[in-house]
Scaffold this active site. Structure first.
Site, PDB file in Angstrom:
ATOM      1  N   PRO A  98       0.824  -1.215   0.000  1.00 48.21           N
ATOM      2  CA  PRO A  98       0.000   0.000   0.000  1.00 48.21           C
ATOM      3  C   PRO A  98       0.857   1.264   0.000  1.00 48.21           C
ATOM      4  O   PRO A  98       0.350   2.354  -0.261  1.00 48.21           O
ATOM      5  CB  PRO A  98      -0.822  -0.124   1.290  1.00 48.21           C
ATOM      6  CG  PRO A  98      -0.186  -1.190   2.099  1.00 48.21           C
ATOM      7  CD  PRO A  98       0.608  -2.057   1.186  1.00 48.21           C
ATOM      8  N   GLU A 125       3.314  -6.669   8.684  1.00 52.61           N
ATOM      9  CA  GLU A 125       3.477  -5.205   8.781  1.00 52.61           C
ATOM     10  C   GLU A 125       4.355  -4.653   7.674  1.00 52.61           C
ATOM     11  O   GLU A 125       4.664  -3.469   7.658  1.00 52.61           O
ATOM     12  CB  GLU A 125       4.079  -4.833  10.140  1.00 52.61           C
ATOM     13  CG  GLU A 125       3.197  -5.172  11.313  1.00 52.61           C
ATOM     14  CD  GLU A 125       1.779  -4.653  11.136  1.00 52.61           C
ATOM     15  OE1 GLU A 125       1.631  -3.445  10.898  1.00 52.61           O
ATOM     16  OE2 GLU A 125       0.836  -5.453  11.230  1.00 52.61           O
ATOM     17  N   ARG A 163      -3.924  -8.868 -20.358  1.00 51.65           N
ATOM     18  CA  ARG A 163      -4.962  -8.623 -21.365  1.00 51.65           C
ATOM     19  C   ARG A 163      -4.543  -7.594 -22.412  1.00 51.65           C
ATOM     20  O   ARG A 163      -5.177  -7.474 -23.454  1.00 51.65           O
ATOM     21  CB  ARG A 163      -6.307  -8.270 -20.714  1.00 51.65           C
ATOM     22  CG  ARG A 163      -6.316  -7.046 -19.869  1.00 51.65           C
ATOM     23  CD  ARG A 163      -7.563  -6.987 -19.007  1.00 51.65           C
ATOM     24  NE  ARG A 163      -8.792  -6.931 -19.795  1.00 51.65           N
ATOM     25  CZ  ARG A 163      -9.166  -5.895 -20.543  1.00 51.65           C
ATOM     26  NH1 ARG A 163      -8.408  -4.830 -20.606  1.00 51.65           N
ATOM     27  NH2 ARG A 163     -10.292  -5.924 -21.215  1.00 51.65           N
ATOM     28  N   ASP A 178     -11.781   0.332 -23.639  1.00 52.23           N
ATOM     29  CA  ASP A 178     -11.780   0.145 -22.190  1.00 52.23           C
ATOM     30  C   ASP A 178     -11.806   1.468 -21.434  1.00 52.23           C
ATOM     31  O   ASP A 178     -11.227   2.446 -21.900  1.00 52.23           O
ATOM     32  CB  ASP A 178     -10.454  -0.512 -21.741  1.00 52.23           C
ATOM     33  CG  ASP A 178     -10.517  -2.014 -21.785  1.00 52.23           C
ATOM     34  OD1 ASP A 178     -11.621  -2.546 -21.872  1.00 52.23           O
ATOM     35  OD2 ASP A 178      -9.434  -2.630 -21.729  1.00 52.23           O
TER      36      ASP A 178
END
Ligand code: ADE
Length: 262
Positions: A98, A125, A163, A178
């Site tokens: 993150p 963590e 893709r 898209d």
């Protein structure tokens, strides 16, 4: 394209890559996915992969050594050292976290140009920072929220990159249209029946007039982007007609908000 995934939970990948477009790409020989258990690279008797954080605080931190050894085993210590020294990335070594830069369609295209990618899935963590210092070339997040590990993020990256590879999707038009392909969201789609619970398919889509359909779709894509992701418009590739349409929409919104002024 070859992906090497380093994870403590290799089984997580089986069902996802056993289905979907990724499976078809594997069967067509377009991609190879090798999933490696980080535990196999721990050199101690108990194959320990995590430890307490220096400086205290809760939770456990993934140890650097098993991950560094795994990456060097896969790519060769020379290549790993060379790309850290020169900054020239031959094989991206990506940590999913993150705390990374946010993955998007532009980065998916960037990765699609490589022959090989290594994806490192963190847990707990986080990962000892020496992994970033010694082997990683990039850090990617799939959004501003925290998952229990990088596995789902790695799957998202693999699917988004795969893709885009030539020959993977049957119809290349799907890629061009898209959401995010042109920096804005995709236009609304409809299929039969032409009326459902009182909701009609917009008439223009039944008209057979390709030019009118194309214009309607572009305007709807712009309208939807303005409503749902206005942040994208700042960097989108917009023509004069697009700008005029958006300006009209904004004027109309202003009027709706302040009817007494018009
Ligand atoms: N690991 C945990 N949360 C993540 C996220 N949002 N993106 C990438 N890897 C993660």
């Amino acid at each position: 394209m070859r992906y090497d995934v380093l994870t403590l939970f290799p089984d997580m990948f089986e069902s996802v890559f056993g289905e979907s477009i990724v499976r078809r790409a594997i069967e067509a020989g377009r991609v190879e996915i090798h999933v490696h258990n980080i535990r196999d690279y721990a050199t101690d008797k108990h194959h320990v992969t995590d430890d307490l954080p220096y400086g205290g605080g809760g939770g456990m931190v993934m140890k650097a050594e098993p991950i560094v050894l795994a990456v060097e085993d896969l790519l060769g210590a020379d290549l790993v050292a060379r790309q850290k020294d020169t900054g020239r990335v031959e094989v991206p070594v990506v940590v999913l976290t993150p705390a990374g830069r946010t993955f998007d369609q532009r980065i998916a295209h960037e990765y699609g140009r490589h022959e090989r990618i290594v994806l490192i899935c963190g847990r707990y963590e986080g990962i000892d920072e020496r992994v970033s210092e010694l082997v990683a070339t990039d850090h990617l997040s799939i959004g501003d929220y925290v998952l229990s590990g990088g596995e789902i993020a790695a799957m998202a990256v693999i699917e988004a990159v795969t893709r885009l590879l030539p020959g993977v999707l049957g119809d290349m038009r799907a890629i061009v249209d898209d959401s995010h392909a042109q920096g804005i969201l995709e236009y609304p789609q409809y299929t039969r029946p032409s009326e459902y619970r009182g909701q009609e398919v917009p008439e223009v889509l039944l008209s057979g007039n390709h030019a009118l359909v194309a214009r309607w779709r572009r305007e709807q894509a712009l309208r939807r982007t303005l409503e749902r992701r206005p942040d994208l418009l700042a960097d989108a590739d917009l023509g004069e007609a697009d700008r005029r349409y958006l300006a009209r929409l904004c004027d109309r919104e202003d009027e709706d908000r302040n009817p007494q002024r018009s």
